[in-house]
Each structure stands twice: as structure tokens, then as C-alpha cells.
Design a protein around this motif. Sequence first.
Motif, mmCIF file in Angstrom:
data_model
loop_
_atom_site.group_PDB
_atom_site.id
_atom_site.type_symbol
_atom_site.label_atom_id
_atom_site.label_comp_id
_atom_site.label_asym_id
_atom_site.label_seq_id
_atom_site.Cartn_x
_atom_site.Cartn_y
_atom_site.Cartn_z
ATOM 1 N N TRP A 1 -6.114 -5.374 -6.504
ATOM 2 C CA TRP A 1 -5.637 -4.022 -6.206
ATOM 3 C C TRP A 1 -6.779 -3.031 -6.364
ATOM 4 N N SER B 1 0.836 -1.204 0.000
ATOM 5 C CA SER B 1 0.000 0.000 0.000
ATOM 6 C C SER B 1 0.867 1.249 0.000
ATOM 7 N N VAL C 1 -0.932 -5.455 -10.447
ATOM 8 C CA VAL C 1 -0.484 -4.072 -10.283
ATOM 9 C C VAL C 1 -0.466 -3.359 -11.628
ATOM 10 N N ASP D 1 -3.600 -3.395 -1.807
ATOM 11 C CA ASP D 1 -4.069 -4.701 -2.263
ATOM 12 C C ASP D 1 -5.216 -5.165 -1.364
#
Length: 102
Positions: A45, A25, A69, A39
Motif C-alpha cells: 500500500w 484505491s 492496510v 495498493d
Amino acid sequence: MGKKAAEALDINYDELADYLHKNHSVYMKVGNEVYYLTDVNYEAWRAQDTSIRNSKNHFVDCSDLVPTVDEFLALPFVNGHTIKEVFPSATFYASTPGVKQP
């Protein structure tokens, strides 16, 4: 959710994906808006709007959930712009351990 660190991170866009993988984070400030990028139990995410809280006092999601990501960095959730597009005007802060919210 952790607390936003006081000091900004010294990070470039190419380092951001690795930072998220390692730390799970980060806070991102763009103008007056602050987003919590995190996450979800290592499975997805999302971005959360830190100015809005739900009934459990948690930040409210402001992006879709995506599994990687790379997909997350390509989501246009910042007024129609992606993280890559706003990166030059964004400031990032570590998420530090904080007091658990009630």
C-alpha cells in the motif's frame, strides 16, 4: 490510476480499511492537498501526491510502501500525521475508471 469521482464518499474511519480492501484505491483530500491511496499489485500500500507527476505521467509516491492496510493507515505521511489523525478534516472520493494515461 482512476479518476477522482466528483461526489464525496459517505464513509467513516472504521469503514475505510474495508473500502480499501474491496476497491483497492481512494482519493483523499486534506485542505488543498489530494492524495491517491492505492495498493501496488495487491502486494503493498502507498500514498501518492496527485500534484506531482513523473515522466510516465503517473502520480509520485509520498509514503513508504507497506504490506498491510493497517500499517498504511498508521503511516505519518500527511505533514507528519496519519490518515486517522487527519480523517476528521479529510474528504474521500472514489477512484473511477478513467482513460489510460499515455
